[in-house]
Design a protein around this motif. Structure first.
Motif, PDB file in Angstrom:
ATOM      1  N   VAL A 100       0.881  -1.223   0.074  1.00  0.00           N
ATOM      2  CA  VAL A 100       0.042   0.078  -0.065  1.00  0.00           C
ATOM      3  C   VAL A 100       0.690   1.176  -0.051  1.00  0.00           C
ATOM      4  CG1 VAL A 100      -1.725   1.103   1.233  1.00  0.00           C
ATOM      5  CG2 VAL A 100      -1.695  -1.072   1.417  1.00  0.00           C
ATOM      6  N   LEU A 101       0.572   2.007  -0.950  1.00  0.00           N
ATOM      7  CA  LEU A 101       1.532   3.180  -1.045  1.00  0.00           C
ATOM      8  C   LEU A 101       0.753   4.326  -0.398  1.00  0.00           C
ATOM      9  CD1 LEU A 101       3.088   1.629  -3.374  1.00  0.00           C
ATOM     10  CD2 LEU A 101       3.655   3.715  -4.268  1.00  0.00           C
ATOM     11  N   LEU A 102       1.563   5.072   0.347  1.00  0.00           N
ATOM     12  CA  LEU A 102       0.944   6.293   0.793  1.00  0.00           C
ATOM     13  C   LEU A 102       2.116   7.580   0.451  1.00  0.00           C
ATOM     14  CD1 LEU A 102       0.216   5.352   4.506  1.00  0.00           C
ATOM     15  CD2 LEU A 102      -1.464   5.531   2.585  1.00  0.00           C
ATOM     16  N   ASP A 103       1.331   8.856   0.529  1.00  0.00           N
ATOM     17  CA  ASP A 103       2.410  10.018   0.185  1.00  0.00           C
ATOM     18  C   ASP A 103       2.927  10.321   1.481  1.00  0.00           C
ATOM     19  OD1 ASP A 103       3.564  12.597  -0.508  1.00  0.00           O
ATOM     20  OD2 ASP A 103       2.057  12.665  -2.286  1.00  0.00           O
ATOM     21  N   ILE A 104       4.255  10.538   1.705  1.00  0.00           N
ATOM     22  CA  ILE A 104       4.909  10.839   2.930  1.00  0.00           C
ATOM     23  C   ILE A 104       4.434  12.051   3.333  1.00  0.00           C
ATOM     24  CG2 ILE A 104       7.073  11.076   2.098  1.00  0.00           C
ATOM     25  CD1 ILE A 104       8.381   9.627   4.508  1.00  0.00           C
ATOM     26  N   ARG A 105       4.187  13.133   2.436  1.00  0.00           N
ATOM     27  CA  ARG A 105       4.033  14.285   2.939  1.00  0.00           C
ATOM     28  C   ARG A 105       2.733  14.659   3.548  1.00  0.00           C
ATOM     29  NH1 ARG A 105       4.529  16.917  -2.963  1.00  0.00           N
ATOM     30  NH2 ARG A 105       3.144  14.917  -3.396  1.00  0.00           N
ATOM     31  N   HIS A 106       1.695  13.705   3.266  1.00  0.00           N
ATOM     32  CA  HIS A 106       0.433  13.942   3.919  1.00  0.00           C
ATOM     33  C   HIS A 106      -0.139  13.106   4.560  1.00  0.00           C
ATOM     34  CE1 HIS A 106       0.586  16.793   0.487  1.00  0.00           C
ATOM     35  NE2 HIS A 106       0.480  15.858  -0.371  1.00  0.00           N
ATOM     36  N   LYS A 107      -1.082  13.594   5.584  1.00  0.00           N
ATOM     37  CA  LYS A 107      -1.678  12.525   6.531  1.00  0.00           C
ATOM     38  C   LYS A 107      -2.576  11.583   5.757  1.00  0.00           C
ATOM     39  CE  LYS A 107      -4.893  13.005  10.526  1.00  0.00           C
ATOM     40  NZ  LYS A 107      -5.608  11.873   9.892  1.00  0.00           N
ATOM     41  N   PRO A 108      -2.570  10.187   6.336  1.00  0.00           N
ATOM     42  CA  PRO A 108      -3.441   9.380   5.393  1.00  0.00           C
ATOM     43  C   PRO A 108      -5.065   9.850   5.284  1.00  0.00           C
ATOM     44  CG  PRO A 108      -1.990   8.014   6.594  1.00  0.00           C
ATOM     45  CD  PRO A 108      -1.661   9.385   6.907  1.00  0.00           C
ATOM     46  N   SER A 109      -5.365   9.766   4.050  1.00  0.00           N
ATOM     47  CA  SER A 109      -6.794  10.086   3.942  1.00  0.00           C
ATOM     48  C   SER A 109      -7.689   8.990   4.592  1.00  0.00           C
ATOM     49  CB  SER A 109      -7.293  10.141   2.193  1.00  0.00           C
ATOM     50  OG  SER A 109      -7.157   9.133   1.885  1.00  0.00           O
ATOM     51  N   ALA A 110      -9.185   9.575   4.714  1.00  0.00           N
ATOM     52  CA  ALA A 110      -9.972   8.507   5.209  1.00  0.00           C
ATOM     53  C   ALA A 110     -10.145   7.368   4.391  1.00  0.00           C
ATOM     54  CB  ALA A 110     -11.387   9.126   5.380  1.00  0.00           C
ATOM     55  N   LEU A 111      -9.837   7.451   3.014  1.00  0.00           N
ATOM     56  CA  LEU A 111      -9.994   6.237   2.128  1.00  0.00           C
ATOM     57  C   LEU A 111      -8.935   5.430   2.385  1.00  0.00           C
ATOM     58  CD1 LEU A 111     -11.020   7.420  -1.549  1.00  0.00           C
ATOM     59  CD2 LEU A 111     -12.111   5.814   0.073  1.00  0.00           C
ATOM     60  N   ASP A 112      -7.744   6.211   2.689  1.00  0.00           N
ATOM     61  CA  ASP A 112      -6.424   5.240   3.154  1.00  0.00           C
ATOM     62  C   ASP A 112      -6.703   4.527   4.264  1.00  0.00           C
ATOM     63  OD1 ASP A 112      -4.794   6.115   1.107  1.00  0.00           O
ATOM     64  OD2 ASP A 112      -4.261   7.864   1.905  1.00  0.00           O
ATOM     65  N   GLU A 113      -7.283   5.247   5.222  1.00  0.00           N
ATOM     66  CA  GLU A 113      -7.196   4.453   6.558  1.00  0.00           C
ATOM     67  C   GLU A 113      -8.307   3.382   6.581  1.00  0.00           C
ATOM     68  OE1 GLU A 113      -7.632   6.299  10.382  1.00  0.00           O
ATOM     69  OE2 GLU A 113      -6.745   7.964   9.558  1.00  0.00           O
ATOM     70  N   GLU A 114      -9.435   3.806   5.654  1.00  0.00           N
ATOM     71  CA  GLU A 114     -10.369   2.718   5.465  1.00  0.00           C
ATOM     72  C   GLU A 114      -9.936   1.485   4.860  1.00  0.00           C
ATOM     73  OE1 GLU A 114     -14.064   3.428   3.057  1.00  0.00           O
ATOM     74  OE2 GLU A 114     -14.357   5.078   4.296  1.00  0.00           O
ATOM     75  N   PHE A 115      -9.077   1.643   3.898  1.00  0.00           N
ATOM     76  CA  PHE A 115      -8.297   0.518   3.007  1.00  0.00           C
ATOM     77  C   PHE A 115      -7.430  -0.356   4.023  1.00  0.00           C
ATOM     78  CE2 PHE A 115      -5.391  -0.965  -0.160  1.00  0.00           C
ATOM     79  CZ  PHE A 115      -5.990  -1.871  -0.759  1.00  0.00           C
TER      80      PHE A 115
END
Ligand SMILES: Nc1nc2c(ncn2[C@@H]2O[C@H](COP(=O)(O)OP(=O)(O)OP(=O)(O)O)[C@@H](O)[C@H]2O)c(=O)[nH]1
Ligand SMILES: [Mg+2]
Length: 198
Positions: free
Chosen positions: A111-126
């Motif tokens: 799972v890739l996340l952008d290190i600059r940003h807080k994970p989005s609600a969609l990211d957290e859900e996933f």
């Protein structure tokens, strides 16, 4: 240990068209534009194996790359791309969940996340969903070239905290697709998954 051979095999619009030769696979998932295709290019040290783009929504099917004739890297379409209709997004969501739950040869989800940003609600859900279904995964925090080392380690800690709160224990790798060497630790970790399955 490095990838020697990498070639595009096919693009599967749904699960039924995925290869059926039993080779193990690792897939790359994450929000649109986070750099999934770029990381695949960096890992394979090919500039244009996977199509990358400034405009999100570039990858629309499951793209299969055959690696060293023995396993597959799978580039997934990004989620959270607003320009696709709600109906289409929902259809994709269902199809992707079916892939993640039913694909027998899938060994690891990255799972890739952008290190600059807080994970989005969609990211957290996933992430929560993967944990809930006990699907093996790890996290890549990409685009670390875009922030200072200091800021990067703060972000790593924030993600670790979020995972702890969800009771999820998975490795987190900070990388940048601009520097293939930054993927070394991740690659070693991932290789265990394709080798074990052989
Ligand atoms: N500076 C920097 N730019 C990056 C990095 N990774 C990706 N990019 C850029 O981010 C944009 C999106 O990259 P892609 O690899 O196409 O992203 P994707 O996740 O495959 O996007 P979708 O296919 O739309 O889901 C491109 O312009 C890349 O050049 C990185 O580590 N550092
Ligand atoms: Mg892509």
């Amino acid at each position: 240990m490095r990838i020697v051979q990498a070639e595009y095999l096919l693009s599967a619009p749904d699960l039924d068209i995925c290869p059926d030769d039993g080779r193990p696979e690792i897939c790359f998932a994450g929000r649109s534009n986070v750099g999934k295709s770029s990381v695949i290019n960096a890992l394979t040290r090919r500039k244009k194996l996977a199509h990358t783009s400034n405009s999100p929504g570039k990858t629309r099917s499951l793209n299969y790359y055959l690696i060293d004739d023995s396993w597959y890297l799978v580039d997934m379409p990004g989620y959270g791309y607003a320009k696709i209709s709600k109906k289409e997004q929902a259809r994709w969501g269902r199809e992707m969940k079916r892939y993640l739950l039913e694909r027998q040869t899938l060994q690891l989800v990255v799972v890739l996340l952008d290190i600059r940003h807080k994970p989005s609600a969609l990211d957290e859900e996933f992430l929560f969903w993967l944990g809930e279904h006990q699907i093996p995964f790890c996290i890549i925090l990409n685009k670390s070239d875009k922030i200072s080392k200091n800021k990067a380690s703060q972000q790593e800690k924030a993600v670790a905290r979020m995972l702890r709160d969800m009771n999820i224990e998975v490795p987190v790798f900070a990388v940048t697709a601009n520097n293939p060497d930054s993927l070394d630790d991740f690659f070693l970790f991932a290789m265990d998954f394709v080798q074990e399955s052989r």
